[in-house]
Scaffold this active site. Structure first.
Site, PDB file in Angstrom:
ATOM      1  N   CYS A   1      47.571  28.255  35.955  1.00  0.00           N
ATOM      2  CA  CYS A   1      47.228  29.092  34.787  1.00  0.00           C
ATOM      3  C   CYS A   1      47.975  28.682  33.533  1.00  0.00           C
ATOM      4  O   CYS A   1      47.680  29.198  32.443  1.00  0.00           O
ATOM      5  CB  CYS A   1      47.512  30.555  35.101  1.00  0.00           C
TER       6      CYS A   1
ATOM      7  N   HIS B   1      50.945  37.889  33.333  1.00  0.00           N
ATOM      8  CA  HIS B   1      49.901  37.436  34.243  1.00  0.00           C
ATOM      9  C   HIS B   1      50.116  38.106  35.590  1.00  0.00           C
ATOM     10  O   HIS B   1      51.223  38.113  36.109  1.00  0.00           O
ATOM     11  CB  HIS B   1      50.028  35.913  34.345  1.00  0.00           C
TER      12      HIS B   1
ATOM     13  N   HIS C   1      48.043  39.284  39.523  1.00  0.00           N
ATOM     14  CA  HIS C   1      46.908  39.250  40.440  1.00  0.00           C
ATOM     15  C   HIS C   1      46.765  40.657  40.990  1.00  0.00           C
ATOM     16  O   HIS C   1      47.476  41.037  41.915  1.00  0.00           O
ATOM     17  CB  HIS C   1      47.161  38.267  41.583  1.00  0.00           C
TER      18      HIS C   1
ATOM     19  N   GLU D   1      51.497  38.650  48.505  1.00  0.00           N
ATOM     20  CA  GLU D   1      52.841  39.212  48.390  1.00  0.00           C
ATOM     21  C   GLU D   1      52.834  40.721  48.575  1.00  0.00           C
ATOM     22  O   GLU D   1      53.794  41.299  49.052  1.00  0.00           O
ATOM     23  CB  GLU D   1      53.449  38.849  47.028  1.00  0.00           C
TER      24      GLU D   1
END
Length: 117
Positions: free
Chosen positions: A55, A74, A76, A101
């Site tokens: 990214c 950033h 997820h 995670e």
């Protein structure tokens, strides 16, 4: 990523980027990439074989299009992660989740556990 420096500080901008594929709790401060505004590595991480996030080029687009931006956050999200697991041809009664995670937050699970929902 975070950007520091610049004309107001009388020094060049530097961008600091965490490596990809590393459990963030296993990182040390020296595992961060230091880059210039052209994306060239100024100071590599101390741990060998680390690679920059895929990214990273996206963050540079933000920095170049929004000159006042000093960081890019950033993440997820769980919804985005789960959406990538959807398969309309799948016939199973469960969804198997692994290598996230977030699994560490579920009792007795770790990053590479398999959680069936």
């Amino acid at each position: 990523s975070i950007r520091v420096g610049g004309p107001s500080e009388n020094r060049p901008y530097r961008v600091f980027v965490a490596p990809s594929g590393v459990q963030k709790e296993d990182m040390v401060g020296d595992d961060v990439f230091e880059l210039d505004m052209e994306g060239k590595v100024v100071a590599p991480p101390k741990t060998p074989m680390l690679r920059q996030s895929a990214c990273t080029p996206l963050w540079y687009v933000v920095y170049k299009r929004v000159p006042s931006a000093m960081c890019v956050i950033h993440t997820h999200s769980m919804n985005a992660q789960l959406a990538t697991l959807l398969d309309p041809t799948e016939k199973s009664d469960v969804i198997r989740i692994t290598h996230l995670e977030m699994l560490k937050g579920v009792g007795n699970h770790s990053y590479d556990s398999v959680l069936e929902v």
